[in-house]
Design an enzyme around this catalytic site. Structure first.
Site, PDB file in Angstrom:
ATOM      1  N   THR A 250      11.164   3.185 -28.366  1.00  0.00           N
ATOM      2  CA  THR A 250      11.773   1.875 -28.595  1.00  0.00           C
ATOM      3  C   THR A 250      12.115   1.153 -27.298  1.00  0.00           C
ATOM      4  OG1 THR A 250      14.018   2.788 -28.705  1.00  0.00           O
ATOM      5  CG2 THR A 250      12.770   2.693 -30.763  1.00  0.00           C
ATOM      6  N   ASP A 251      12.373  -0.146 -27.454  1.00  0.00           N
ATOM      7  CA  ASP A 251      12.846  -0.952 -26.333  1.00  0.00           C
ATOM      8  C   ASP A 251      14.378  -0.941 -26.329  1.00  0.00           C
ATOM      9  OD1 ASP A 251      13.635  -2.688 -28.376  1.00  0.00           O
ATOM     10  OD2 ASP A 251      12.016  -4.114 -28.011  1.00  0.00           O
ATOM     11  N   MET A 252      14.986  -1.776 -25.522  1.00  0.00           N
ATOM     12  CA  MET A 252      16.448  -1.775 -25.397  1.00  0.00           C
ATOM     13  C   MET A 252      17.152  -2.173 -26.688  1.00  0.00           C
ATOM     14  SD  MET A 252      16.948  -3.189 -21.510  1.00  0.00           S
ATOM     15  CE  MET A 252      18.713  -3.251 -21.679  1.00  0.00           C
TER      16      MET A 252
ATOM     17  N   GLY B 171      16.227  -1.098 -29.598  1.00  0.00           N
ATOM     18  CA  GLY B 171      16.001  -0.058 -30.596  1.00  0.00           C
ATOM     19  C   GLY B 171      14.820  -0.342 -31.510  1.00  0.00           C
ATOM     20  N   ILE B 172      13.969  -1.279 -31.112  1.00  0.00           N
ATOM     21  CA  ILE B 172      12.786  -1.661 -31.886  1.00  0.00           C
ATOM     22  C   ILE B 172      11.561  -1.002 -31.251  1.00  0.00           C
ATOM     23  CG2 ILE B 172      11.320  -3.616 -32.548  1.00  0.00           C
ATOM     24  CD1 ILE B 172      13.895  -5.334 -32.516  1.00  0.00           C
TER      25      ILE B 172
END
Length: 132
Positions: A14-16, A18-19
């Site tokens: 994930t990215d920052m 949370g995706i």
């Protein structure tokens, strides 16, 4: 032919926010394709020893939703041969029944020198449309 492959979304996916980072969907569908090949009894190491490899030549992708940290996803794949050299995969990544990613992937059988060549006879037979 149809195939299902489970994927769990880890923090590293994930990215920052949370995706799921967009490129990781390509990793998920690659894992599913690798699983299909193995389940079909195709030994890619033996193929390579015979100077044959699969090369992805086209990916059409649609991002329709977002996977999130902790999700349990499923990659659903249908696949078929197309001509003597191509293997086509239609793949969807689902969260529950919601399709969040969809791709059409074309793999071509090639020599290790990069020349397109026929799929192995055993694989062509497995991929043949019974209606033909």
């Amino acid at each position: 032919m149809s195939h299902s492959f489970p994927v769990r979304v880890f923090y590293e996916d994930t990215d920052m926010a949370g995706i799921v980072y967009y490129a990781n969907y390509l990793r998920y569908i690659e894992r599913a394709r690798s699983d299909i090949v193995e389940q079909m009894g195709v030994d890619q190491r033996a193929m390579r020893d015979e100077d044959l490899v699969f090369v992805i030549t086209r990916v059409e992708a649609d991002y329709l939703g977002s996977g999130r940290f902790g999700d349990r996803l499923e990659v659903r794949t249908t696949h078929h041969g197309k001509g003597a050299t191509r293997w086509i995969f239609d793949q969807e990544v689902l969260r529950g029944e919601e399709v969040i990613f969809r791709a059409k992937v074309t793999a071509v059988c090639m020599t290790t020198a990069g020349k397109p060549t026929r799929l192995p006879a055993k694989l062509r037979s497995m991929l043949a449309d019974p209606a033909e």
